[in-house]
Design a protein around this motif. Structure first.
Motif, PDB file in Angstrom:
ATOM      1  N   LEU B 250       0.833  -1.199   0.000  1.00  0.00           N
ATOM      2  CA  LEU B 250       0.000   0.000   0.000  1.00  0.00           C
ATOM      3  C   LEU B 250       0.872   1.256   0.000  1.00  0.00           C
ATOM      4  N   SER B 251       1.944   1.225   0.800  1.00  0.00           N
ATOM      5  CA  SER B 251       2.808   2.402   0.854  1.00  0.00           C
ATOM      6  C   SER B 251       3.446   2.679  -0.497  1.00  0.00           C
ATOM      7  N   MET B 252       3.846   1.602  -1.188  1.00  0.00           N
ATOM      8  CA  MET B 252       4.456   1.795  -2.494  1.00  0.00           C
ATOM      9  C   MET B 252       3.445   2.323  -3.489  1.00  0.00           C
ATOM     10  N   TYR B 253       2.240   1.789  -3.402  1.00  0.00           N
ATOM     11  CA  TYR B 253       1.200   2.246  -4.307  1.00  0.00           C
ATOM     12  C   TYR B 253       0.929   3.719  -4.056  1.00  0.00           C
ATOM     13  N   MET B 254       0.874   4.096  -2.764  1.00  0.00           N
ATOM     14  CA  MET B 254       0.629   5.485  -2.424  1.00  0.00           C
ATOM     15  C   MET B 254       1.725   6.369  -3.002  1.00  0.00           C
ATOM     16  N   TYR B 255       2.959   5.919  -2.847  1.00  0.00           N
ATOM     17  CA  TYR B 255       4.099   6.681  -3.359  1.00  0.00           C
ATOM     18  C   TYR B 255       3.965   6.897  -4.859  1.00  0.00           C
ATOM     19  N   ASN B 256       3.597   5.826  -5.568  1.00  0.00           N
ATOM     20  CA  ASN B 256       3.405   5.927  -7.016  1.00  0.00           C
ATOM     21  C   ASN B 256       2.346   6.940  -7.373  1.00  0.00           C
ATOM     22  N   VAL B 257       1.204   6.790  -6.707  1.00  0.00           N
ATOM     23  CA  VAL B 257       0.078   7.661  -7.036  1.00  0.00           C
ATOM     24  C   VAL B 257       0.406   9.115  -6.756  1.00  0.00           C
ATOM     25  N   PHE B 259       3.477  10.597  -6.113  1.00  0.00           N
ATOM     26  CA  PHE B 259       4.652  11.189  -6.732  1.00  0.00           C
ATOM     27  C   PHE B 259       4.866  10.781  -8.178  1.00  0.00           C
ATOM     28  N   GLY B 260       4.287   9.685  -8.580  1.00  0.00           N
ATOM     29  CA  GLY B 260       4.462   9.258  -9.964  1.00  0.00           C
ATOM     30  C   GLY B 260       3.369   9.817 -10.858  1.00  0.00           C
ATOM     31  N   TYR B 261       2.118   9.661 -10.402  1.00  0.00           N
ATOM     32  CA  TYR B 261       1.023  10.174 -11.219  1.00  0.00           C
ATOM     33  C   TYR B 261       0.696  11.614 -10.846  1.00  0.00           C
ATOM     34  N   ASN B 262       1.387  12.143  -9.862  1.00  0.00           N
ATOM     35  CA  ASN B 262       1.098  13.497  -9.392  1.00  0.00           C
ATOM     36  C   ASN B 262      -0.331  13.673  -8.946  1.00  0.00           C
ATOM     37  N   ASN B 263      -0.887  12.638  -8.317  1.00  0.00           N
ATOM     38  CA  ASN B 263      -2.225  12.773  -7.779  1.00  0.00           C
ATOM     39  C   ASN B 263      -2.161  12.707  -6.256  1.00  0.00           C
ATOM     40  N   MET B 264      -1.724  13.809  -5.659  1.00  0.00           N
ATOM     41  CA  MET B 264      -1.517  13.801  -4.216  1.00  0.00           C
ATOM     42  C   MET B 264      -2.828  13.630  -3.461  1.00  0.00           C
ATOM     43  N   GLY B 265      -3.891  14.063  -4.070  1.00  0.00           N
ATOM     44  CA  GLY B 265      -5.182  13.921  -3.416  1.00  0.00           C
ATOM     45  C   GLY B 265      -5.521  12.461  -3.171  1.00  0.00           C
ATOM     46  N   TYR B 266      -5.517  11.696  -4.242  1.00  0.00           N
ATOM     47  CA  TYR B 266      -5.853  10.292  -4.106  1.00  0.00           C
ATOM     48  C   TYR B 266      -4.797   9.567  -3.281  1.00  0.00           C
ATOM     49  N   GLY B 267      -3.541   9.982  -3.445  1.00  0.00           N
ATOM     50  CA  GLY B 267      -2.474   9.390  -2.652  1.00  0.00           C
ATOM     51  C   GLY B 267      -2.748   9.568  -1.169  1.00  0.00           C
ATOM     52  N   SER B 268      -3.267  10.736  -0.807  1.00  0.00           N
ATOM     53  CA  SER B 268      -3.568  10.985   0.602  1.00  0.00           C
ATOM     54  C   SER B 268      -4.665  10.062   1.102  1.00  0.00           C
ATOM     55  N   VAL B 269      -5.586   9.728   0.234  1.00  0.00           N
ATOM     56  CA  VAL B 269      -6.641   8.803   0.638  1.00  0.00           C
ATOM     57  C   VAL B 269      -6.024   7.478   1.054  1.00  0.00           C
ATOM     58  N   ILE B 270      -5.132   7.000   0.232  1.00  0.00           N
ATOM     59  CA  ILE B 270      -4.472   5.726   0.545  1.00  0.00           C
ATOM     60  C   ILE B 270      -3.676   5.869   1.834  1.00  0.00           C
ATOM     61  N   ALA B 271      -3.009   7.017   1.972  1.00  0.00           N
ATOM     62  CA  ALA B 271      -2.214   7.248   3.184  1.00  0.00           C
ATOM     63  C   ALA B 271      -3.099   7.212   4.417  1.00  0.00           C
ATOM     64  N   ILE B 272      -4.252   7.837   4.350  1.00  0.00           N
ATOM     65  CA  ILE B 272      -5.180   7.835   5.486  1.00  0.00           C
ATOM     66  C   ILE B 272      -5.639   6.417   5.771  1.00  0.00           C
ATOM     67  N   PHE B 273      -5.895   5.665   4.713  1.00  0.00           N
ATOM     68  CA  PHE B 273      -6.308   4.287   4.898  1.00  0.00           C
ATOM     69  C   PHE B 273      -5.248   3.505   5.655  1.00  0.00           C
ATOM     70  N   VAL B 274      -3.988   3.697   5.254  1.00  0.00           N
ATOM     71  CA  VAL B 274      -2.890   3.005   5.934  1.00  0.00           C
ATOM     72  C   VAL B 274      -2.851   3.384   7.407  1.00  0.00           C
ATOM     73  N   PHE B 275      -3.055   4.661   7.677  1.00  0.00           N
ATOM     74  CA  PHE B 275      -3.050   5.121   9.068  1.00  0.00           C
ATOM     75  C   PHE B 275      -4.162   4.454   9.865  1.00  0.00           C
ATOM     76  N   VAL B 276      -5.353   4.435   9.282  1.00  0.00           N
ATOM     77  CA  VAL B 276      -6.490   3.823   9.980  1.00  0.00           C
ATOM     78  C   VAL B 276      -6.218   2.351  10.236  1.00  0.00           C
TER      79      VAL B 276
END
Lengths: 275, 292, 452
Positions: B250-257, B259-276
């Motif tokens: 999940l962390s790698m996917y978040m990183y891709n989304v 920093f790779g796709y430049n979609n920090m918004g969606y990346g943050s969603v994944i990050a929040i999910f990981v936190f939860v």
């Protein structure tokens, strides 16, 4: 029957030692291999000579010297503050009396559960605006911030077992809070400090995510990021040099570990992690 | 005494700097992440409010589900492996190891101090198959098990397990030492008494040791859990997430989304999910402590 | 107690304000200094360099002693030493993986470097649309250096970014194709193929002779998608990938699926050796050069490795080249080559002024010669230096460049980041046989639809 059992036990322990140590042994011997040895002989063969050129290559062309320096600066810089903060805040949170104590303690405690990934994106934005990207200071700051929670956790159990009598005696003798902290508490926390020092050294030396995200110029890179991109600079053909650099990145830790291993283990076993 | 301990000025001096640092760099980002998760794109470049739809996207995102499944398997097996084997090793130290105690303990702890990238490179070479057999394959071939030679990290069926093996190898020494310390604390008399009473090994373990070791076990589980949820460095160093996305966490996917796709918004969603996920899991494990 | 809390909150807010203030101020200062100042009024670039004071930043993915890094640094240094002593520069290196992130961050805070390496095609197009990059074509006309540009390179770049003007500078003019090991071919008694059927026969014969027919950098993923591209384009024509990216065709149409199926077929037949998904491009190239594999697909930049005797053990003439074999000459013929301009250089629009303009002129005038004389390579510029004594491999590439009549791009050229990632990641799964060709193309189509 007993001898069979004890032989079995001995064999198991031997296998265990092999599994733990062989990969490292292999890595060290392989780092001395020359280029053609990788192709012509099977992987488990020992190196035919001590091709030190690999280490020289890794240190110079591979810029390991730069990476080492950077890792050292960042790690030691962060460590100093982490230790200082852990003891002082640990004491304030466990021993001292004030209203918000419990809440702040829980606040810090939650930090253990924050995965770096969650904080990464906003941190990147914050650092970008504060011009802290690609700076040593920035890296050290974030290392400190993320090392706090775990360190407090470790320190608190030591703190709780601090005998009140000693503190009371000191106060009766006329100590104010600052003298109390420096002259009484700190020395008593030696074991805890040791444990934190070693643990956090490992964590920070090993850090990849922060250094990868926040540091991009190659003369500020740390050992881990340098290693990661090593292959692209050297080409996958030069495994000797890659292993030499890997060995080099491992050396300081092994060194510290051998020196301090007793302390570390004692620290871990004697009360740091009791739950 | 109480006066000294309630010295407000001192408290402020000691607490404030780290508190500010912590709040700014650890707590604030979490809140910020949450705020970001309702947007999509990158601030400065195509930043738009999308509200809940970002979260709904999680449900239909097959990449997310794949990464989640990878993470779950990784967490489960690594936790069991690290803590379980750690416990087994500790028991072994206590009961079976007569000589060379210090040496063996040092050896076992060795891998813990290695940098993850170094271990990744090392194991990549161990698992290698083309153009030359790496350590594992050449050993298998040498002892006649040629049929077992395979591209360990090159195929989806074994890649994740090879990664898991690597991470268990690294950390089991850490937990072994912790458990060993806990074992040392158990008064020898209890064990002696049990043995005299005719307890077998199994009974000794389940009825005497296990309950005493419970707090330590839980703490180790929490440590291990928080470590494995963040699965990133070792996977990156060993396989880069491949083959395909067999080892992409999940962390790698978040990183891709992000920093790779430049979609920090969606990346943050994944990050929040990981936190939860991290938070919930830790709570669950800790709850075993109280309820008993 | 409440006061304490308030104090903390205040401090936090203050810090935030300071931090956000910090960044913005610097940004403003920069743009005021360079952006609309009075330094854009030269219209005559025919005279001597006026030695304007200028400091530029370059963000590159090549180390100073590697590949394009050498060329760029040589030119920077020479410009400073011989032409304009008031010129200074900062050369920053970032890894290729971090490039897009770094640029995106810089772009969003209006802090792009004067020159930066970037990817042509869709990534650049996004920059153009956001109005962040300089219209280099127009500037080259203005400084009178347009004629130093190789027209094929210019048209290639324009078509990749889908613009009428040129927005980037090429750092390579490459053809791609199959490099083969001559000794191994002789051993198996085969000749370089021209039609696809001949190709299949060659592969089979090599395999029968106990030689690994193909080495492939499937570990780096793009090494494998190039192969899929090869067959797909031969089946469907030069515009195959553009059509799918425009929605005129679906990735799941038959030709595309067949392209994917081909690589899986080869993997099943064992043509790639074992565990090819762990092999990176560098290793795959080494295998070709050390007689461990017979054929390797790569671009003409490979010559810098081939010219290196420590890398290439087959000697000066041990490796040959053949273009992607043809399936149907009326669809895609043997003079159609996969071509690209490598990573390109783009320029920040906001910081551009006359100081930059003079350096740009110098750069474009010098680089053709610099590349040819230092590295024997073609970068997409006109060069006046004698082609001279050059290695067999460099000559081979030059001949092919002259031979090329039409060009097509690589598999992911027209894909955005999400689609490209799926195409690359899943190619490993495809090769391993864990995905059918149709599933592979479906995953690409799905990513495409989702990102619209």
């Amino acid at each position: 029957m007993k001898t069979v059992k004890s032989v079995l036990i001995k064999i198991t322990i031997l296998i265990l030692c092999l599994i733990e140590a062989y990969p490292i042994f292999w890595m060290l011997t392989a780092s001395f291999k020359q280029q053609h040895e990788w192709v012509s002989k099977p992987a488990y063969a020992l190196n035919s000579s001590f091709h030190f050129q690999n280490y020289i290559d890794a240190w110079t062309r591979g810029h390991m010297s730069t990476y080492f320096f950077n890792s050292l600066v960042a790690t030691l810089g962060a460590l100093f503050f982490i230790v200082y903060f852990s003891v002082t805040v640990g004491f304030v949170l466990t021993k001292m009396r004030w209203k918000m104590r419990k809440k702040v303690a829980i606040f810090f405690d939650m930090g253990i559960m924050v995965p770096i990934a969650t904080a990464l994106i906003p941190l990147f934005q914050i650092y970008n605006r504060a011009n802290l990207l690609n700076s040593r200071v920035g890296l050290i700051l974030v290392y400190i911030a993320f090392g706090l929670s775990l360190s407090f956790f470790l320190v608190s159990s030591y703190m709780r077992s601090l005998p009140r009598e000693i503190l009371e005696a000191a106060v009766i003798d006329g100590c104010d809070i600052y003298r109390l902290m420096w002259h009484i508490v700190m020395p008593l926390m030696k074991n805890a400090v040791m444990t934190i020092l070693v643990l956090q050294f490992f964590f920070k030396w090993n850090d990849l995510l922060f250094s990868m995200t926040f540091i991009s110029s190659s003369n500020l890179k740390t050992v881990q990021t340098g290693l990661l991109y090593f292959e692209t600079e050297f080409g996958a053909k030069n495994w000797g040099a890659i292993f030499a650099s890997v060995s080099m990145s491992v050396m300081p830790l092994l060194f510290i570990y051998i020196l301090l291993n007793r302390r570390v283990i004692e620290g871990l076993t004697s009360g740091a992690v009791k739950g | 005494m109480d006066k000294v301990l309630s010295n407000k000025k001192a408290i402020a001096i000691f607490i404030l700097p780290p508190l500010i640092l912590y709040s700014l760099l650890v707590a604030l980002p979490v809140v910020w992440s949450f705020y970001y998760s309702f947007y999509s794109g990158t601030p400065g470049l195509k930043w738009e409010f999308v509200g809940i739809s970002n979260y709904l996207k999680l449900f239909i995102d097959s990449n997310f589900k794949a990464a989640l499944w990878v993470n779950v398997r990784y967490i489960a097996i690594v936790m069991l492996g690290q803590v379980g084997l750690g416990l087994a090793l500790a028991l072994m130290f206590e009961f079976w190891l007569k000589r060379f105690k210090s040496l063996v303990r040092t050896l076992v702890f060795f891998p813990v101090v290695l940098p993850t990238v170094a271990v990744g490179h090392l194991f990549a070479k161990i698992y290698e198959i083309q153009p030359n057999y790496g350590l594992l394959n050449s050993l298998l071939s040498a002892i006649g098990l040629e049929s077992w030679v395979q591209p360990w990290i090159g195929q989806a069926s074994t890649a994740l397990y090879c990664l898991i093996a690597m991470d268990i190898w690294v950390a089991m020494g850490f937990y072994a030492i912790i458990f060993y310390g806990a074992l040392l604390d158990i008064p020898g008399d209890i064990i002696e008494a049990a043995k005299i009473d005719g307890c077998s090994g199994r009974q000794l373990f389940f009825h005497i040791l296990a309950p005493l070791l419970k707090p330590v076990t839980l703490t180790c589980l929490v440590f291990s859990f928080t470590g494995t949820v963040k699965m990133f460095e070792s996977a990156l160093a060993l396989t880069g997430g491949g083959p395909g996305n067999a080892t992409k966490s999940l962390s790698m996917y978040m990183y891709n989304v992000a920093f790779g796709y430049n979609n920090m918004g969606y990346g943050s969603v994944i990050a929040i999910f990981v936190f939860v996920l991290c938070f919930t899991g830790a709570r669950i494990i800790r709850s075993f402590d109280e309820s008993y | 107690m409440k006061r304490k809390l308030l104090a903390v909150i205040l401090i936090v807010c203050l810090s935030l304000a300071v931090f956000s203030g910090c960044g913005k101020d610097e940004g403003n200062q920069n743009s005021q200094a360079n952006g609309d100042g009075g330094t854009m009024n030269t219209s005559d670039f025919t005279g001597e360099d006026p030695q304007l004071e200028k400091h530029i930043k370059i963000l590159s993915i090549w180390a100073e002693d590697n590949d394009n890094g050498i060329l760029i640094n040589n030119i920077l240094q020479r410009y400073k030493d011989q032409v304009n002593p008031n010129f200074s520069y900062e050369y920053e290196l970032v890894s290729a993986d971090d490039l897009k992130t770094k640029i995106a961050t810089l772009a969003s805070s209006n802090d792009l470097p004067d020159f930066f390496a970037y990817e042509s095609g869709t990534p650049l197009k996004e920059m153009v649309e956001a109005d962040k990059v300089l219209n280099i074509g127009a500037e080259l006309e203005r400084v009178g250096a347009m004629d130093m540009m190789n027209p094929s390179a210019v048209s290639l770049l324009k078509s990749l970014a889908e613009t009428n003007e040129l927005y980037d500078l090429p750092l390579g003019l490459n053809v791609e194709g199959f490099w083969y090991n001559k000794d191994l071919f002789e051993q198996a008694g085969v000749e370089p193929p021209t039609t696809w059927d001949e190709f299949e026969t060659v592969l089979a014969k090599l395999h029968e002779a106990g030689i690994q027919p193909l080495s492939c950098g499937a570990g780096d993923k793009w090494g494998a998608t190039r192969l899929v591209n090869a067959y797909t384009v031969r089946l469907l024509g030069n515009n195959a990938m553009t059509a799918a990216a425009n929605g005129d065709a679906k990735y799941t149409d038959q030709g595309y699926v067949e392209g994917a199926a081909k690589i899986q077929e080869w993997a099943d037949k064992g043509y790639f050796g074992q565990g090819v998904t762990t092999v990176d491009m560098n290793t795959a190239g080494t295998m070709l050069c050390t007689d461990q594999a017979a054929i390797f697909y790569n671009g003409s930049w490979f010559t810098s490795n081939l010219n290196d005797p420590t890398y290439n053990q087959t000697g000066e003439d041990g490796i040959g080249f053949f273009n992607i074999p043809v399936v149907d000459p009326s669809v895609s013929d043997s003079n159609a080559y996969s071509m690209n301009c490598g990573n390109i250089l783009a320029m920040d629009k906001e910081k551009y002024d006359d100081g930059t303009a003079w350096f740009l002129k110098y750069f474009v005038e010098e680089i053709g010669n610099e590349a040819m004389s230092t590295q024997g390579s073609v970068k997409g510029y006109v060069y006046t230096v004698e082609e001279g004594e050059m290695s067999n491999y460099t000559q081979l590439v030059l001949d092919r460049l002259k031979d090329a009549e039409s060009a097509f791009a690589w598999y992911e050229a027209k894909m955005n980041a999400e689609v490209s990632t799926v195409a690359q990641e899943n190619v490993q799964t495809l090769i391993n046989g864990d995905m059918t060709p149709m599933e592979y193309m479906e995953s690409i189509q799905e990513a495409y639809d989702l990102s619209r």
